[in-house]
Motif scaffolding. Structure first.
Motif, short mmCIF file in Angstrom:
data_model
loop_
_atom_site.label_atom_id
_atom_site.label_comp_id
_atom_site.label_asym_id
_atom_site.label_seq_id
_atom_site.Cartn_x
_atom_site.Cartn_y
_atom_site.Cartn_z
N SER A 47 0.82 -1.26 -0.07
CA SER A 47 0.15 -0.17 -0.03
C SER A 47 1.04 1.20 -0.02
CB SER A 47 -0.80 0.13 1.04
OG SER A 47 -1.77 -1.29 1.35
N ASN A 48 2.13 1.08 -0.54
CA ASN A 48 2.83 2.34 -0.73
C ASN A 48 2.91 2.77 -2.10
OD1 ASN A 48 3.95 2.40 1.96
ND2 ASN A 48 5.33 0.74 1.41
N PHE A 49 1.80 3.58 -2.45
CA PHE A 49 1.37 3.57 -3.74
C PHE A 49 2.33 4.67 -4.71
CE2 PHE A 49 -2.74 2.61 -1.60
CZ PHE A 49 -2.89 1.31 -2.08
N GLU A 50 2.64 5.89 -3.97
CA GLU A 50 3.47 6.79 -4.76
C GLU A 50 4.74 6.26 -4.80
OE1 GLU A 50 3.68 10.53 -2.60
OE2 GLU A 50 1.64 10.92 -2.41
N THR A 51 5.50 5.31 -3.96
CA THR A 51 6.68 4.76 -4.14
C THR A 51 6.49 3.75 -5.37
OG1 THR A 51 7.20 4.96 -1.83
CG2 THR A 51 8.40 3.38 -3.18
N ALA A 52 5.51 3.19 -5.49
CA ALA A 52 5.17 1.92 -6.38
C ALA A 52 5.26 2.80 -7.95
CB ALA A 52 3.89 1.36 -6.08
N LEU A 53 4.36 3.87 -7.89
CA LEU A 53 4.36 4.57 -9.38
C LEU A 53 5.94 5.09 -9.68
CD1 LEU A 53 1.36 6.74 -9.03
CD2 LEU A 53 1.76 5.10 -10.51
N ASN A 57 0.04 -2.11 -17.07
CA ASN A 57 -0.98 -2.95 -16.26
C ASN A 57 -0.67 -2.41 -14.77
OD1 ASN A 57 -3.05 -4.94 -15.89
ND2 ASN A 57 -1.43 -5.93 -15.16
N SER A 58 0.38 -2.65 -14.39
CA SER A 58 0.66 -2.75 -12.94
C SER A 58 0.50 -1.01 -12.63
CB SER A 58 2.08 -2.97 -12.63
OG SER A 58 2.33 -4.38 -12.77
N MET A 59 0.80 -0.10 -13.27
CA MET A 59 0.59 1.13 -13.05
C MET A 59 -0.97 1.51 -12.93
SD MET A 59 3.43 3.19 -15.31
CE MET A 59 3.47 4.70 -14.64
#
Length: 450
Positions: free
Chosen positions: A67-73, A97-99
């Protein structure tokens, strides 16, 4: 050993780290991220772009699942730039797809759908039909959460159609997501059929995290079937897994559903405890859409307790947040809830104003379920004002939208039968008891994008 063989050996070590990170994310997101960071560092030093792109991608997935969305992006954008530089269309599609999955997790449905569409375009250029079915499954999930159930089912059954024509095994997430749509249209036993099928397949694949999503959906279905003991059992089993593997967003969703279960049991202190826990964690991970939705549900709870002032306070707090992020789904839900409050005090003018705003937003998304609820309250509003004709017309609209929901269900059932993914016996028998149950305010769905 010459320099070329040394370089390739170093590349192989990065590849091994990436493989270990990919395996680790099925059971331990933190470990997967740690290994991915090792791979990023090693690949950067070696200027090994293919390995670096894969390492950034793995780090993005581990961050999203935590759930670390900004880091994931941030990780995904690095991977996407490298994939495009390398002209690796297959990896580009996977990253897109992952984005999209991140935007789905943030309830930014428009961005999610746009990324899924771009991904499908790239995937079609590679001829990867299996991956295309995955993206269509995820896109259907985005439409479902956006409230467009027709578009959702169309995406799911397009995915099923490709599976059928190309002899591709159906991914368990597709069964899970179709079950969610049937849950939305109040066909609870039919939803359960799909969830159980999804659970069997997830268990066979030994993907414990995805198994937990389906356990939570089964628990949620039991809430609407009025079997609260089973509901709490399944939800608690799901949350144990989610806590173990660090999926904070999914954990929040389960707490919200436990709140709903205890509210239905009229155990209000327990319900408030779980809703508050859910609210706290949603705020921590920055999921503002879910914060808004949970505030709405707490507002509903206090409405049931006849504490109208506290109810209105929670509704208003949720409305401010949903307007800030242009979250039309929750704006509709909260406006409808506040309209019921005004109706309680016979302020029909204000209730009508709020319902009109909700109707416009629901109509623009083709959300039949929301519209049926809105027109039901319209009917009560006009009835309170002594406007019998308008009350009757609104009630007719309420039933008209319910009929549209039934038509969606019948259309979906027919497509599934044609594709051979449900049996005639299941089609005839499921949902007979569930169709008589009335669903209350929807909790956030526990879902898994692939």
């Amino acid at each position: 050993m010459n320099s070329t063989s040394t370089k390739y050996k170093a590349f192989e070590e990065v590849d091994l780290l990436n493989k270990q990170a990919q395996e680790a994310r099925k059971t331990n997101c933190s470990n997967s991220l740690a290994i991915s960071k090792q791979a990023i560092e090693a690949a950067s030093v070696l200027k090994y772009e293919e390995g670096l792109a894969k390492a950034y991608y793995n780090a993005g997935i581990a961050s999203r699942l935590s759930s670390n969305f900004e880091t994931a992006l941030q990780y995904y954008n690095e991977a996407l730039a490298l994939n495009r530089s390398l002209r690796d269309k297959k990896s580009e599609a996977t990253t897109l797809n992952s984005m999209a999955n991140v935007y789905l997790g943030l309830s930014d449905f428009k961005n999610a759908i746009e990324y899924y569409d771009e991904c499908i375009f790239v995937a079609q250029s590679t001829g990867d039909l299996k991956f295309e079915t995955t993206v269509l499954t995820n896109k259907g999930l985005a439409y479902q959460q956006f409230g467009d159930l027709k578009a959702s089912l169309n995406s799911f059954f397009e995915s099923l159609s490709i599976c059928k024509s190309a002899d591709i095994p159906v991914h368990y997430a597709l069964y899970n997501n179709i079950g969610i749509v049937y849950l939305e249209i109040e066909r609870y036993n039919e939803a359960m059929t799909y969830f159980i099928e999804a659970l069997k397949k997830a268990t066979t694949c030994k993907n414990v995290i995805d198994e937990s999503f389906t356990l939570a959906n089964i628990g949620r279905t039991y809430i609407y079937l009025g079997d609260f003991s089973n509901a709490i059992t399944y939800l608690c089993e799901a949350v144990i897994i989610m806590k173990k593997f660090g999926n904070r967003q999914a954990e929040c969703q389960v707490y919200a559903n436990l709140g709903k279960a205890f509210m239905k049991m009229r155990s209000y202190p327990e319900a408030i405890k779980y809703y508050n826990r859910s609210l706290k964690y949603y705020k921590e991970i920055g999921d503002l859409s879910s914060v808004s939705h949970t505030l709405c549900e707490i507002g509903e709870l206090y409405f049931e307790l006849n504490d109208y002032k506290t109810s209105k306070d929670f509704f208003n707090e949720g409305l401010i947040i949903s307007r800030q992020i242009n979250d039309v789904v929750n704006i509709v839900r909260i406006n409808t809830g506040i309209a019921k409050l005004y109706l309680k005090f016979r302020d029909t003018e204000k209730a009508s104003e709020l319902l009109s705003a909700a109707e416009d937003l629901a109509s623009s998304r083709g959300c039949y379920k929301e519209l049926s609820k809105i027109f039901k309250i319209y009917s009560e509003t006009y009835g309170s004002a002594g406007r019998t004709k308008e009350a009757r017309e609104s009630l007719e609209m309420h039933y008209s939208y319910l009929q549209k929901l039934i038509s969606l269900e019948e259309e979906g059932k027919l497509q599934a039968l044609i594709l051979g993914h449900i049996s005639p016996e299941t089609s005839n028998n499921s949902g007979q008891n569930g169709s008589q149950q009335k669903a209350g305010k929807e909790s956030m769905l526990v879902t898994a994008a692939i």
